[in-house]
Design a protein around this motif. Structure first.
Motif, PDB file in Angstrom:
ATOM      1  N   ASP A 186      29.259  39.307  49.579  1.00 10.10           N
ATOM      2  CA  ASP A 186      30.087  38.095  49.568  1.00 10.10           C
ATOM      3  C   ASP A 186      29.809  37.240  48.335  1.00 10.10           C
ATOM      4  O   ASP A 186      30.729  36.688  47.735  1.00 10.10           O
ATOM      5  CB  ASP A 186      29.839  37.260  50.833  1.00 10.10           C
ATOM      6  N   GLU A 187      28.540  37.156  47.985  1.00 11.53           N
ATOM      7  CA  GLU A 187      28.155  36.374  46.803  1.00 11.53           C
ATOM      8  C   GLU A 187      28.761  36.982  45.541  1.00 11.53           C
ATOM      9  O   GLU A 187      29.253  36.267  44.674  1.00 11.53           O
ATOM     10  CB  GLU A 187      26.625  36.317  46.688  1.00 11.53           C
ATOM     11  N   ARG A 188      28.747  38.299  45.446  1.00  9.31           N
ATOM     12  CA  ARG A 188      29.317  38.982  44.284  1.00  9.31           C
ATOM     13  C   ARG A 188      30.818  38.713  44.199  1.00  9.31           C
ATOM     14  O   ARG A 188      31.355  38.438  43.122  1.00  9.31           O
ATOM     15  CB  ARG A 188      29.060  40.475  44.355  1.00  9.31           C
ATOM     16  N   ARG A 189      31.513  38.775  45.319  1.00  8.00           N
ATOM     17  CA  ARG A 189      32.957  38.488  45.328  1.00  8.00           C
ATOM     18  C   ARG A 189      33.241  37.058  44.905  1.00  8.00           C
ATOM     19  O   ARG A 189      34.157  36.791  44.142  1.00  8.00           O
ATOM     20  CB  ARG A 189      33.533  38.738  46.722  1.00  8.00           C
ATOM     21  N   ARG A 190      32.435  36.123  45.402  1.00 12.14           N
ATOM     22  CA  ARG A 190      32.625  34.721  45.056  1.00 12.14           C
ATOM     23  C   ARG A 190      32.418  34.501  43.564  1.00 12.14           C
ATOM     24  O   ARG A 190      33.217  33.853  42.898  1.00 12.14           O
ATOM     25  CB  ARG A 190      31.662  33.826  45.848  1.00 12.14           C
ATOM     26  N   MET A 191      31.353  35.101  43.034  1.00 13.33           N
ATOM     27  CA  MET A 191      31.062  34.943  41.610  1.00 13.33           C
ATOM     28  C   MET A 191      32.151  35.590  40.752  1.00 13.33           C
ATOM     29  O   MET A 191      32.558  35.030  39.737  1.00 13.33           O
ATOM     30  CB  MET A 191      29.698  35.527  41.281  1.00 13.33           C
ATOM     31  N   THR A 192      32.624  36.747  41.165  1.00 18.58           N
ATOM     32  CA  THR A 192      33.690  37.426  40.435  1.00 18.58           C
ATOM     33  C   THR A 192      34.964  36.585  40.435  1.00 18.58           C
ATOM     34  O   THR A 192      35.651  36.485  39.413  1.00 18.58           O
ATOM     35  CB  THR A 192      33.973  38.808  41.051  1.00 18.58           C
ATOM     36  N   ALA A 193      35.257  35.951  41.542  1.00 14.53           N
ATOM     37  CA  ALA A 193      36.451  35.112  41.631  1.00 14.53           C
ATOM     38  C   ALA A 193      36.340  33.885  40.731  1.00 14.53           C
ATOM     39  O   ALA A 193      37.346  33.394  40.215  1.00 14.53           O
ATOM     40  CB  ALA A 193      36.671  34.679  43.080  1.00 14.53           C
ATOM     41  N   VAL A 233      34.612  33.704  37.818  1.00 14.76           N
ATOM     42  CA  VAL A 233      34.419  34.033  36.402  1.00 14.76           C
ATOM     43  C   VAL A 233      35.627  33.609  35.574  1.00 14.76           C
ATOM     44  O   VAL A 233      35.480  33.028  34.499  1.00 14.76           O
ATOM     45  CB  VAL A 233      34.125  35.545  36.226  1.00 14.76           C
ATOM     46  N   GLY A 234      36.815  33.896  36.032  1.00 13.93           N
ATOM     47  CA  GLY A 234      38.023  33.537  35.295  1.00 13.93           C
ATOM     48  C   GLY A 234      38.133  32.041  35.066  1.00 13.93           C
ATOM     49  O   GLY A 234      38.419  31.591  33.950  1.00 13.93           O
ATOM     50  N   LYS A 235      37.885  31.265  36.112  1.00 12.99           N
ATOM     51  CA  LYS A 235      37.940  29.801  35.997  1.00 12.99           C
ATOM     52  C   LYS A 235      36.890  29.289  35.027  1.00 12.99           C
ATOM     53  O   LYS A 235      37.164  28.433  34.186  1.00 12.99           O
ATOM     54  CB  LYS A 235      37.710  29.144  37.356  1.00 12.99           C
ATOM     55  N   ALA A 236      35.682  29.806  35.151  1.00  9.67           N
ATOM     56  CA  ALA A 236      34.591  29.356  34.282  1.00  9.67           C
ATOM     57  C   ALA A 236      34.886  29.704  32.826  1.00  9.67           C
ATOM     58  O   ALA A 236      34.634  28.890  31.924  1.00  9.67           O
ATOM     59  CB  ALA A 236      33.272  29.978  34.727  1.00  9.67           C
ATOM     60  N   THR A 237      35.422  30.876  32.592  1.00  4.72           N
ATOM     61  CA  THR A 237      35.759  31.290  31.230  1.00  4.72           C
ATOM     62  C   THR A 237      36.842  30.388  30.653  1.00  4.72           C
ATOM     63  O   THR A 237      36.735  29.936  29.504  1.00  4.72           O
ATOM     64  CB  THR A 237      36.223  32.758  31.213  1.00  4.72           C
TER      65      THR A 237
END
Length: 91
Positions: A2-9, A11-15
């Motif tokens: 779940d943490e990996r999915r949250r972080m992946t989601a 990444v785009g916003k942070a970039t």
């Protein structure tokens, strides 16, 4: 998982936020006429080469190529960094 999915989601916003922030600072640099000279960039390149412990300019350029970057690309990146530092220092 779940943490990996949250972080992946996120990444785009942070970039996009990082890119937007950089563009804002560079726009401000233009507004207040922050000019980075060729000599300043030359000194920054030389400082980087020494900091990385690379003895010659040729070896430094070869190391950049191995990293997927040309000297010109590196100089442009340094110029943006110097502009950003100047803007943040003034403001």
């Amino acid at each position: 998982e779940d943490e990996r999915r949250r972080m992946t989601a996120e990444v785009g916003k942070a970039t996009m936020k990082e890119i937007f922030d950089e563009l804002l600072v560079l726009s401000r640099a233009q507004q207040i006429r922050v000019i980075v000279t060729r000599e300043q960039v030359d000194r920054a390149v030389e400082s980087s080469r020494k900091r990385f412990g690379i003895p010659t300019q040729e070896e430094f350029e070869a190391a950049l190529v191995q990293s997927g970057m040309t000297l010109d690309m590196y100089r442009k990146r340094l110029e943006k960094q110097l502009q950003t530092q100047e803007v943040l220092g003034r403001e």
